[in-house]
Design a protein around this motif. Structure first.
Motif, PDB file in Angstrom:
ATOM      1  N   GLU A  22     -14.170   6.896  12.988  1.00  0.00           N
ATOM      2  CA  GLU A  22     -14.308   7.586  11.521  1.00  0.00           C
ATOM      3  C   GLU A  22     -15.519   8.622  11.729  1.00  0.00           C
ATOM      4  OE1 GLU A  22     -13.786   4.824   8.478  1.00  0.00           O
ATOM      5  OE2 GLU A  22     -11.707   5.844   8.439  1.00  0.00           O
ATOM      6  N   HIS A  53      -3.528  -1.812   7.747  1.00  0.00           N
ATOM      7  CA  HIS A  53      -4.334  -0.856   8.324  1.00  0.00           C
ATOM      8  C   HIS A  53      -5.555  -1.059   8.972  1.00  0.00           C
ATOM      9  CE1 HIS A  53      -6.724  -1.393   4.499  1.00  0.00           C
ATOM     10  NE2 HIS A  53      -5.495  -1.639   3.896  1.00  0.00           N
ATOM     11  N   TRP A  58      -0.620   4.176   0.427  1.00  0.00           N
ATOM     12  CA  TRP A  58      -1.403   5.041   1.126  1.00  0.00           C
ATOM     13  C   TRP A  58      -1.363   4.720   2.710  1.00  0.00           C
ATOM     14  CZ3 TRP A  58      -5.146   3.243   4.114  1.00  0.00           C
ATOM     15  CH2 TRP A  58      -5.827   2.094   3.592  1.00  0.00           C
ATOM     16  N   HIS A  85       0.788  -1.003  -0.089  1.00  0.00           N
ATOM     17  CA  HIS A  85       0.053  -0.061   0.127  1.00  0.00           C
ATOM     18  C   HIS A  85       0.866   1.001   0.187  1.00  0.00           C
ATOM     19  CE1 HIS A  85      -3.393  -2.539   1.716  1.00  0.00           C
ATOM     20  NE2 HIS A  85      -4.018  -1.927   0.450  1.00  0.00           N
ATOM     21  N   THR A 130      -4.291  -6.436   7.875  1.00  0.00           N
ATOM     22  CA  THR A 130      -3.999  -5.908   6.595  1.00  0.00           C
ATOM     23  C   THR A 130      -2.855  -4.840   6.409  1.00  0.00           C
ATOM     24  OG1 THR A 130      -5.789  -4.076   6.676  1.00  0.00           O
ATOM     25  CG2 THR A 130      -6.538  -6.481   5.962  1.00  0.00           C
ATOM     26  N   HIS A 187     -11.860   0.642  13.153  1.00  0.00           N
ATOM     27  CA  HIS A 187     -10.866   1.534  13.061  1.00  0.00           C
ATOM     28  C   HIS A 187     -10.657   2.197  14.634  1.00  0.00           C
ATOM     29  CE1 HIS A 187     -11.757   2.465   8.571  1.00  0.00           C
ATOM     30  NE2 HIS A 187     -12.807   1.812   8.995  1.00  0.00           N
ATOM     31  N   HIS A 218     -17.095  -1.704  11.408  1.00  0.00           N
ATOM     32  CA  HIS A 218     -17.736  -1.276  10.062  1.00  0.00           C
ATOM     33  C   HIS A 218     -18.009  -2.767   9.752  1.00  0.00           C
ATOM     34  CE1 HIS A 218     -15.807   2.728   9.048  1.00  0.00           C
ATOM     35  NE2 HIS A 218     -17.066   2.662   9.816  1.00  0.00           N
ATOM     36  N   HIS A 256     -14.390  -4.931  10.168  1.00  0.00           N
ATOM     37  CA  HIS A 256     -13.323  -4.690  10.625  1.00  0.00           C
ATOM     38  C   HIS A 256     -13.284  -3.449  11.490  1.00  0.00           C
ATOM     39  CE1 HIS A 256     -14.556  -1.960   7.063  1.00  0.00           C
ATOM     40  NE2 HIS A 256     -13.659  -1.033   7.823  1.00  0.00           N
ATOM     41  N   LEU A 302     -16.489   4.251   0.360  1.00  0.00           N
ATOM     42  CA  LEU A 302     -15.449   3.683   1.151  1.00  0.00           C
ATOM     43  C   LEU A 302     -14.565   4.758   1.775  1.00  0.00           C
ATOM     44  CD1 LEU A 302     -14.661   0.523  -1.187  1.00  0.00           C
ATOM     45  CD2 LEU A 302     -16.103   0.763   0.654  1.00  0.00           C
ATOM     46  N   THR A 303     -14.221   4.235   2.891  1.00  0.00           N
ATOM     47  CA  THR A 303     -13.150   5.600   3.688  1.00  0.00           C
ATOM     48  C   THR A 303     -11.533   5.164   3.749  1.00  0.00           C
ATOM     49  OG1 THR A 303     -13.262   4.245   5.857  1.00  0.00           O
ATOM     50  CG2 THR A 303     -14.918   5.766   5.686  1.00  0.00           C
ATOM     51  N   THR A 304     -11.382   4.258   2.686  1.00  0.00           N
ATOM     52  CA  THR A 304     -10.096   4.160   2.225  1.00  0.00           C
ATOM     53  C   THR A 304     -10.074   3.911   0.591  1.00  0.00           C
ATOM     54  OG1 THR A 304     -10.135   1.587   2.290  1.00  0.00           O
ATOM     55  CG2 THR A 304      -9.591   2.559   4.234  1.00  0.00           C
ATOM     56  N   PRO A 305      -8.756   4.252  -0.011  1.00  0.00           N
ATOM     57  CA  PRO A 305      -8.461   4.273  -1.344  1.00  0.00           C
ATOM     58  C   PRO A 305      -9.075   2.866  -1.685  1.00  0.00           C
ATOM     59  CG  PRO A 305      -6.720   5.276  -0.336  1.00  0.00           C
ATOM     60  CD  PRO A 305      -7.490   4.827   0.753  1.00  0.00           C
ATOM     61  N   LYS A 356     -18.655  -2.244  -6.676  1.00  0.00           N
ATOM     62  CA  LYS A 356     -17.933  -0.827  -6.283  1.00  0.00           C
ATOM     63  C   LYS A 356     -18.198   0.084  -7.171  1.00  0.00           C
ATOM     64  CE  LYS A 356     -14.260  -2.948  -3.251  1.00  0.00           C
ATOM     65  NZ  LYS A 356     -12.922  -3.338  -3.200  1.00  0.00           N
ATOM     66  N   VAL A 386     -22.481  -0.258   4.309  1.00  0.00           N
ATOM     67  CA  VAL A 386     -21.835  -0.528   5.290  1.00  0.00           C
ATOM     68  C   VAL A 386     -22.523   0.002   6.569  1.00  0.00           C
ATOM     69  CG1 VAL A 386     -19.462  -0.158   6.322  1.00  0.00           C
ATOM     70  CG2 VAL A 386     -19.512  -0.162   3.715  1.00  0.00           C
ATOM     71  N   LYS A 396      -9.563  -7.422  10.116  1.00  0.00           N
ATOM     72  CA  LYS A 396     -10.434  -7.518   9.278  1.00  0.00           C
ATOM     73  C   LYS A 396     -10.969  -9.085   9.685  1.00  0.00           C
ATOM     74  CE  LYS A 396     -10.063  -8.068   4.706  1.00  0.00           C
ATOM     75  NZ  LYS A 396      -9.962  -7.914   3.360  1.00  0.00           N
TER      76      LYS A 396
HETATM   77  S1  B30 Z   1     -15.018   1.151   4.882  1.00  0.00           S
HETATM   78  O1  B30 Z   1     -15.899   0.210   5.631  1.00  0.00           O
HETATM   79  O2  B30 Z   1     -15.520   2.111   4.329  1.00  0.00           O
HETATM   80  N1  B30 Z   1     -13.917   1.739   6.066  1.00  0.00           N
HETATM   81  C1  B30 Z   1     -13.164  -1.724   1.783  1.00  0.00           C
HETATM   82  C2  B30 Z   1     -14.288  -2.207   2.506  1.00  0.00           C
HETATM   83  C3  B30 Z   1     -14.970  -1.216   3.450  1.00  0.00           C
HETATM   84  C4  B30 Z   1     -14.095   0.071   3.774  1.00  0.00           C
HETATM   85  C5  B30 Z   1     -13.040   0.576   3.132  1.00  0.00           C
HETATM   86  C6  B30 Z   1     -12.460  -0.473   2.144  1.00  0.00           C
HETATM   87  C7  B30 Z   1     -12.649  -2.666   0.633  1.00  0.00           C
HETATM   88  O3  B30 Z   1     -13.231  -3.668   0.319  1.00  0.00           O
HETATM   89  N2  B30 Z   1     -11.426  -2.022   0.189  1.00  0.00           N
HETATM   90  C8  B30 Z   1     -10.762  -2.814  -0.948  1.00  0.00           C
HETATM   91  C9  B30 Z   1     -10.170  -4.001  -0.491  1.00  0.00           C
HETATM   92  N3  B30 Z   1      -8.852  -3.899   0.057  1.00  0.00           N
HETATM   93  C10 B30 Z   1      -8.242  -4.960   0.408  1.00  0.00           C
HETATM   94  C11 B30 Z   1      -8.222  -4.788   1.992  1.00  0.00           C
HETATM   95  O4  B30 Z   1      -9.196  -4.932   2.565  1.00  0.00           O
HETATM   96  O5  B30 Z   1      -7.121  -4.702   2.558  1.00  0.00           O
HETATM   97  C12 B30 Z   1      -7.968  -3.146  -0.888  1.00  0.00           C
HETATM   98  C13 B30 Z   1      -7.241  -2.105  -0.301  1.00  0.00           C
HETATM   99  O6  B30 Z   1      -7.430  -1.559   0.677  1.00  0.00           O
HETATM  100  O7  B30 Z   1      -6.312  -1.515  -1.004  1.00  0.00           O
HETATM  101 CU1  B30 Z   1      -6.326  -2.640   2.258  1.00  0.00          CU
END
Ligand code: B30
Ligand code: ZN
Length: 261
Positions: A111, A69, A5, A3, A67, A99, A124, A97, A207-210, A138, A146, A72
């Motif tokens: 968050e 970050h 980020w 990652h 993960t 935060h 979440h 997962h 989603l709150t992550t990239p 997506k 969520v 999960k």
């Molecule tokens: S959240 O609930 O908005 N925080 C994902 C699902 C829920 C949230 C954020 C992200 C998601 O499915 N992200 C894509 C999957 N990830 C893999 C992972 O879970 O490990 C790819 C990534 O983010 O680059 Cu790190």
């Protein structure tokens, strides 16, 4: 996977630069999380009770993974489901997962915030629209639902059995990318405890992550889950990273709805 980020300054892209990542939607106008202004939330009578299918099923949790970050927990596919709650579709639970903040006594790491109050942690539960592959979900404006649950700390040691069991696995996944199978009986129902699931906020976000896909129907429950303070501390102390929450995003033209007047 590497990652690029992160939440602090120890990587190429911190939250203020996430919008510059390749294929990023992090600079959009329906981003999450947000601050929920209680007085501005509009009562919507369509926000009825959810149907939770197999939330008590302790066989549905497969494994827990670090993960890098978050922590999960991945569930068996098409076992645990949600419907109702004003959602336009049925959803299947994929994972949940967390935060969190740091190991300080009064740490805050949720968050979402409510009237600017940030809770110690946020859980979440990630649900995918039934029948859609993840990649398509997506890209769908309601592809994911969520559910956010705030976590408040308590000194009490009663009613902590399921949280003790869950956090007992954290010491086994201290390395980023490591995974442990769940062998104990623990259900989402047990983790949520007696939180009133009819009292919640609803808004359309991301989603709150990239890549911050703008595909999420958000439900943020009003009542927090109470977890023993020593168990809450295990998240930052065992994982070795802290303050894993994205800062507040602008509401823009969105409305936040509430299920209770
Ligand atoms: S959240 O609930 O908005 N925080 C994902 C699902 C829920 C949230 C954020 C992200 C998601 O499915 N992200 C894509 C999957 N990830 C893999 C992972 O879970 O490990 C790819 C990534 O983010 O680059 Cu790190
Ligand atoms: Zn999350």
């Amino acid at each position: 996977s590497g990652h690029s980020w992160c939440y602090d300054d120890h990587c190429e892209y911190n939250p203020s630069h996430w919008h510059m990542l390749p294929d990023s939607m992090c600079g959009g106008e329906r981003q999450s999380p947000i601050n929920i202004n209680i007085k501005k939330a509009i009562y919507n009578q369509n926000l009825n009770n959810f149907t939770f299918t197999n939330f008590s099923n302790s066989g549905s949790m497969k494994y827990l993974t670090n993960t890098g970050h978050t922590v999960k927990c991945v569930l068996e596919e098409n076992m645990v489901e949600i419907a109702g709650g004003g959602l336009n579709h049925k959803y299947s639970t994929m994972q949940f997962h967390f935060h969190w903040g740091n190991t300080d006594e009064h740490s805050s790491g949720s968050e979402h915030t409510v009237d600017s109050k940030r809770y110690p942690m946020e859980m979440h539960i990630v649900n995918i629209r039934k029948g859609l592959p993840v990649a398509e979900a997506k890209e769908d404006s309601e592809g994911l639902a969520v559910m956010g649950f705030f976590i408040e700390v308590t000194d009490e040691e009663e009613n902590q059995k399921s949280w003790e069991t869950l956090t007992s696995y954290l010491s086994k996944i201290k390395n980023k990318g490591s995974t442990v199978n769940i062998e104990d009986h623990i259900s989402i129902d047990d983790l949520l405890g007696d939180v009133d699931r009819s009292k919640y906020y609803r808004y359309k976000g991301s989603l709150t992550t990239p890549n911050c896909n703008e595909a999420v129907v958000w439900t943020v429950f009003k009542q927090p889950i109470k977890v023993n303070k020593n168990l809450v501390k295990l998240f930052p102390s065992s994982m070795g990273y802290d303050n894993v929450y994205r800062p507040e995003q602008k509401l823009h033209s969105r409305t936040v709805y509430t299920s209770t007047a």
